[in-house]
Design an enzyme around this catalytic site. Structure first.
Site, PDB file in Angstrom:
ATOM      1  N   GLU B 129       0.700  -0.893   0.527  1.00 31.02           N
ATOM      2  CA  GLU B 129       0.320   0.171   0.262  1.00 31.02           C
ATOM      3  C   GLU B 129       1.044   1.462  -0.176  1.00 31.02           C
ATOM      4  O   GLU B 129       0.637   2.424  -0.814  1.00 31.02           O
ATOM      5  CB  GLU B 129      -0.781   0.906   1.163  1.00 31.02           C
ATOM      6  CG  GLU B 129      -2.117  -0.642   1.138  1.00 31.02           C
ATOM      7  CD  GLU B 129      -3.309  -0.041   0.417  1.00 31.02           C
ATOM      8  OE1 GLU B 129      -3.301   0.101  -0.853  1.00 31.02           O
ATOM      9  OE2 GLU B 129      -4.480   0.083   0.573  1.00 31.02           O
ATOM     10  N   THR B 182      -6.057  10.760  -5.484  1.00 28.40           N
ATOM     11  CA  THR B 182      -5.755  10.720  -4.011  1.00 28.40           C
ATOM     12  C   THR B 182      -5.327  11.960  -3.952  1.00 28.40           C
ATOM     13  O   THR B 182      -5.343  12.432  -2.170  1.00 28.40           O
ATOM     14  CB  THR B 182      -5.081   9.576  -3.858  1.00 28.40           C
ATOM     15  OG1 THR B 182      -6.093   8.107  -4.780  1.00 28.40           O
ATOM     16  CG2 THR B 182      -5.227   9.218  -2.695  1.00 28.40           C
TER      17      THR B 182
END
Lengths: 310, 310
Positions: B129, B182
């Protein structure tokens, strides 16, 4: 229906670490004793059988205001003679005013055939809290009425209280007899919180609810920490940091400031540990030369309850 | 021990309304398919069988980085041949990178005799991640590994994930094919939050955990609302407000932005309602002329799981 009822109304913890303005927990001791007797004379007449010089004018007394709010919803002509013996010292931070207000409306409801729901009783008792603190809040009222562990999820548009069972827990509370004015304890609060800190706080809030509902004591202990309110109030309560250190060393799961203080609570697995933790808490204030009381008891599974009906 | 395993790794919802950076929920569809085959040649070799042009260099691939983190803890000389068929479109906001990373480490663990705990697998997958998003976070990884409803209570000093069962729930997700970077979705977040709003948010966090653990669907619905993050991100996702209105009208319990968007999720009591809600969500984007996918399925009680061993 009885003509007279006697109610015990317990002290309560609000905030409970991370859950500022939201969490509450019912204790079993100390408690206020409230006797209500039905009268054909409308209105409320109050006597205090304790030494605290609280106002007995119903419009200035938390129990009186709560009862008058309840009586507004009662069509028949009825009044109450009220005798209150406070076992909870005012200003101690363990829901003293909430206990009197909750005890009074629970007693009144018993005299009136239990016509009101607990949520309605919370609503009435909050009027009493508003007199005591200047703001309608339910974080002590909710556990004083429902018992166990409570979440005040919302006050607007309507009161939403989530009443949950608590796992078996023993609570040790120390009340150091110093004055912490509610106005001071509000004044030190930050008006803005960094987002990252707010996230850490609500992660603990989530952990604490999960810990209570799954009886995971380790999780409860890890989740109690308050990153926002306790750091701001630490300077108002001498001995708090040391009290925590000694309580944890004596086996407490965790704890923090009760309400806006000055009382400090610690949660424990067993009575034996709670008594040791109570002694540890007391030792800090004994050394500081500050008078204190220690209370040890299990979490209360019920709030205010009728002990005698005549 | 098998020589080759095939894993399905589901999409996940993070944030889940009020629980920004903390809550996660496992879905059942869409999912990534990950095949791992043991190799005597150390290291990781990756093939993507999907059309998304993702990097296959293990140091730049989320599954590759996660597997390399895992292999650091494996003393013997072993490597993996990896085939990934992504069913989850990258950038959709339903944990696409988490699914690949979680699926890879679950597969590797099956090839290595299940020597690692789920918590360790989360730790490895978080390394993946970090490559995808620049930050180690576990809100999608946790449900992708544990299934159900997860709380990331803390990342420091060590990862603390609370894995909870979810009551039967059907989820409808719409993925409008607009790009929300993001970085943009982070940039619009407030750095400071008014204390009163933070309190309302953690009251909902408490309500949502209680709702999940007591299967109180009404409480879940009342508690989902996000006062802090969704208002800031609303302008980034055209159609969001209207999608919510139509979903609630179609019977959804409640919902919000999935992760940092652009996907929108809605929770529902039944499959029938979820399908109607999915159609209602889709209708908004059809009218806006924005291409979209709709997914409907039950909450996943397990995360990534082995479907075939050879």
């Amino acid at each position: 229906m009885p003509d007279s009822v006697l109610v015990h109304s317990p002290a309560t913890l609000s905030n409970l670490g991370c859950g500022f303005d939201v969490f509450g927990l019912a204790l079993t001791a100390p408690y206020d004793t409230v006797r209500l007797t039905r009268s054909a004379t409308p209105g409320v007449r109050i006597q205090h059988l304790d030494p605290y010089n609280l106002p007995t004018d119903p419009l200035q007394n938390v129990a009186g205001v709560a009862l008058l709010a309840l009586l507004k919803e009662v069509p028949e002509a009825v009044g109450f003679e009220v005798e209150i013996m406070k076992g909870i010292m005012p200003g101690s931070g363990v829901g003293s005013s909430a206990a009197s207000a909750a005890g009074a409306v629970v007693a009144a409801n018993a005299l009136l055939g239990s016509r009101f729901s607990r949520m309605q009783l919370v609503d009435f008792a909050m009027e009493g809290e508003a007199v005591a603190s200047g703001a309608r809040h339910a974080d002590n009222i909710a556990p004083a009425i429902f018992g166990g562990f409570t979440v005040v999820r919302a006050l607007q548009p309507s009161i939403d209280i989530v009443a949950l069972a608590a796992p078996p827990l023993w609570v040790a509370v120390v009340h150091p007899q110093i004055e912490v004015k509610t106005s001071d304890s509000r004044k030190v609060l930050p008006t803005q919180v960094p987002l990252g800190l707010a996230v850490r706080q609500w992660a603990n809030v989530a952990g604490l609810v999960a810990g209570f509902l799954t009886a995971d004591y380790e999780l409860i202990g890890r989740s109690l920490d308050d990153y926002i309110v306790e750091p701001a109030r630490l300077p108002l309560i001498p001995g708090l940091a040391e009290a925590r250190v000694r309580a944890l060393a004596a086996g407490a799961i965790g704890g923090g400031i009760s309400g806006s203080g000055p009382s400090i609570f610690m949660l424990n697995r067993t009575e034996e540990t709670a008594r040791a933790v109570g002694a540890a808490l007391g030792s800090v204030f004994a050394e500081l030369g500050i008078a204190f009381n220690v209370y040890v008891g299990p979490v209360g599974t019920q709030g205010a309850y009728v002990v005698e009906e005549i």
